[in-house]
Scaffold this motif. Sequence first.
Motif, short mmCIF file in Angstrom:
data_model
loop_
_atom_site.label_atom_id
_atom_site.label_comp_id
_atom_site.label_asym_id
_atom_site.label_seq_id
_atom_site.Cartn_x
_atom_site.Cartn_y
_atom_site.Cartn_z
N LYS A 258 0.89 -1.43 -0.33
CA LYS A 258 -0.06 -0.06 0.17
C LYS A 258 1.20 1.46 -0.17
N ASP A 263 -2.38 1.09 -3.75
CA ASP A 263 -2.94 -0.20 -3.89
C ASP A 263 -2.89 -0.28 -2.81
N SER A 267 -6.69 -4.76 -4.44
CA SER A 267 -6.83 -3.93 -5.99
C SER A 267 -5.52 -3.81 -6.59
#
Length: 320
Positions: A258, A263, A267
Amino acid sequence: MDPRVLARLRQYELIEIEQKKTNHHVDDLPNNAVNKQEKQGQILNDYFFRNRDVYISKHSRFADYPEHSHQFLEMNYMLSGTCNQVVDGQPVHMNQGDLLLIDVGCPHSIKRLGENDILINLLFRDKNISINFLNDMSRTKSVLYEFLINRAAGENNSIKYLLFGKNVDNDINKTMEDIITEYYSKREFSNAIIKSYLSILLAKLVRHYHVSPTSKDPQQQIIIKILKDISEDFKTLNLTKLAKKYGYNKNYLSNFIKKETGDTFSSLIMKQRLINAHTLITSTTMPISDIIDSIGMKNRTDFYKKYRDYYHNNPGSERQ
């Protein structure tokens, strides 16, 4: 290129005559073509696209053009001569045959053009077209490719413009000049033909734009490897499997992904699935139900919703 069109472009426009006399920019834009904001100078809106999908113009010579941005995507094509611009705060030099793609909202200014400097502006009407749209056209696009595209502009920044040199491929120049000739010739069906040429041009640009990882930062090298794993094993890969491969705690790896990409792991997996689905939808006649299975998704309703959110279109409409 058609010599008659080229001769026409070399002729002085009224605004150029005035600018050559004074060396000062003459603003000839109507008020309803401009939204003014203090920090970004002029913001040009959709005024130019009345009854057309693409607007093309010659940039006026003999004076500096002040900083401005657009609510649409713009291409600058150096038909002859050279020019200097400042794009998103960075100096950009263009030689004959170079093509500069400028994203929505990206500020840029253009230095004075001389007698033999012919710069062509090509504007897209659709405000949803962006650099991401260009990326989506690549049949080899992956989350790794997208990551490297963004990293090319610097840590955690999104790239706002792309410069394509003439030496990339001469057929890019030929297609661009075919568009210019078609636009100024004003023949029947020119709008439809220009739109088709534009799709070809964008595909050629995607084909010839490559970004290579150059950073020696160990964390970036790891995330590149992880993104490659995602692009190659998106159908079955999970966070537990990935954490075991790299010897990380699962929660640490989740936070690391992340932080480095912006993301979540889930995702990125979903994005890669949608990218592969898009490729199959636009390049094969494979039934959409089979495509959904091939990317590792089971819920048809969920697929359609996520596809619309990502591509702003229905899967079936992509084939029409």
